[in-house]
Design a protein around this motif. Sequence first.
Motif, PDB file in Angstrom:
ATOM      1  N   ALA A  76      -8.465   2.672  -1.740  1.00  0.00           N
ATOM      2  CA  ALA A  76      -8.694   1.516  -2.593  1.00  0.00           C
ATOM      3  C   ALA A  76      -8.685   1.974  -4.043  1.00  0.00           C
ATOM      4  O   ALA A  76      -9.208   3.050  -4.370  1.00  0.00           O
ATOM      5  N   ASP A 101       0.803  -1.225   0.000  1.00  0.00           N
ATOM      6  CA  ASP A 101       0.000   0.000   0.000  1.00  0.00           C
ATOM      7  C   ASP A 101       0.839   1.280   0.000  1.00  0.00           C
ATOM      8  O   ASP A 101       0.291   2.379  -0.092  1.00  0.00           O
ATOM      9  N   ASP A 145      -7.680  -5.293   5.688  1.00  0.00           N
ATOM     10  CA  ASP A 145      -6.229  -5.329   5.929  1.00  0.00           C
ATOM     11  C   ASP A 145      -5.916  -5.471   7.411  1.00  0.00           C
ATOM     12  O   ASP A 145      -4.996  -6.191   7.797  1.00  0.00           O
ATOM     13  N   LYS A 150     -11.443  -1.535   2.829  1.00  0.00           N
ATOM     14  CA  LYS A 150     -10.093  -2.067   2.611  1.00  0.00           C
ATOM     15  C   LYS A 150      -9.303  -2.071   3.916  1.00  0.00           C
ATOM     16  O   LYS A 150      -8.597  -3.041   4.231  1.00  0.00           O
ATOM     17  N   ASP A 151      -9.426  -0.996   4.698  1.00  0.00           N
ATOM     18  CA  ASP A 151      -8.706  -0.896   5.957  1.00  0.00           C
ATOM     19  C   ASP A 151      -9.165  -1.986   6.926  1.00  0.00           C
ATOM     20  O   ASP A 151      -8.347  -2.582   7.634  1.00  0.00           O
ATOM     21  N   ALA A 209     -10.837  -2.140  -7.159  1.00  0.00           N
ATOM     22  CA  ALA A 209     -11.303  -2.711  -5.902  1.00  0.00           C
ATOM     23  C   ALA A 209     -12.644  -2.115  -5.511  1.00  0.00           C
ATOM     24  O   ALA A 209     -13.528  -2.792  -4.999  1.00  0.00           O
TER      25      ALA A 209
END
Length: 359
Positions: free
Chosen positions: A209, A106, A283, A279-280, A213
């Motif tokens: 993102a 990232d 992840d 996304k966070d 995505a």
Amino acid sequence: MKPSMLARLQQYELRLAEVNRLLSSEHAARDMTMFRQLNREHTELTQYVDHFAAWKKAQADFDEARLMRADPELQEFADDESAKAQSTMEGEVAVLERLLLPKDPDDTRNVILEIRAGTGGDESAIFAGDLLRMYTRFAERQKWRTELLSESVSDLGGYREVIIRIEGENVFAQLKFESGGHRVQRVPVTETQGRIHTSACTVAVLAEADEQAALEINPEELRIDVFRASGAGGQHVNKTESAVRITHLPTGIVAECQDDRSQHRNKEKAMKVLAARIKDKIDSERSARESAHRKSLIGSGDRSERIRTYNFPQGRVTDHRINLTLYKIDRIMEGEMGEIVEALVAAHQAEQLAALADA
């Protein structure tokens, strides 16, 4: 140099030669996506190969100096040259070790940066505005671009919540350690007796993102609500339902935007924030599974973790994760964050190197 590192660098030399061949091909620019990928790979490989070449040259100089020692008249000169070459080799190995550390995929992404007022009421909201100014000024110094996505302005100035997008080179790599609790100690403008108050804000730095995505979010799993914007805006506020709130039903994650007069643009901005938050979450859950057995030197990144204190009466900023204290709070609040950012990155790299040595 370790044999494993040597073998890896030799592979990079071969790959760089192949990339150069592909880029020089008359058909290279036909596929612009592939062309851009090759250029990025060329840039990355070149730094490895350049430092490897410097190491090899120093090694050749070292070997030559050792041969010169056979001549008694050249021994002193040979020893000096040998020491210089040895120092150069060690320096290049240290650089290459850092370059070869595992990359965060990232790091090259743009950022969604969220600042929220916490304990401290109005003073916390004012401090949120100060943090926003600090980050936007830092972005200006880095030649990054910023875009306001959402804001909730407080009555006495500052923000209850503000979200911005930062676009540029390696934004996430430099800002990812800013996530956490930021504490301020100072005399608020609303304080009549001169007492020092402690307030706090939380900062969340999310890697944006990419569009692909974002498109993979199933539209059927979204609930989109439109409503009339609140706050400043004059008559427009009461006339149109331009504000947008998007809820991702499987996770319950919500993002909203009401700052633009266009419902379409508000929806676009809200989707960017929503995609970054999803996304966070993914992840973070993966990272927790992979590293539950050890705590990072830089900290867990938990939004509630106190990472830094800004003490205005003493003129200092202290980052508690690496025990760094700088007595130049005014300059830091004007965006001169480079020393803090570099120290955090260096500490993270040192931890990675230690982990590799222990492996």
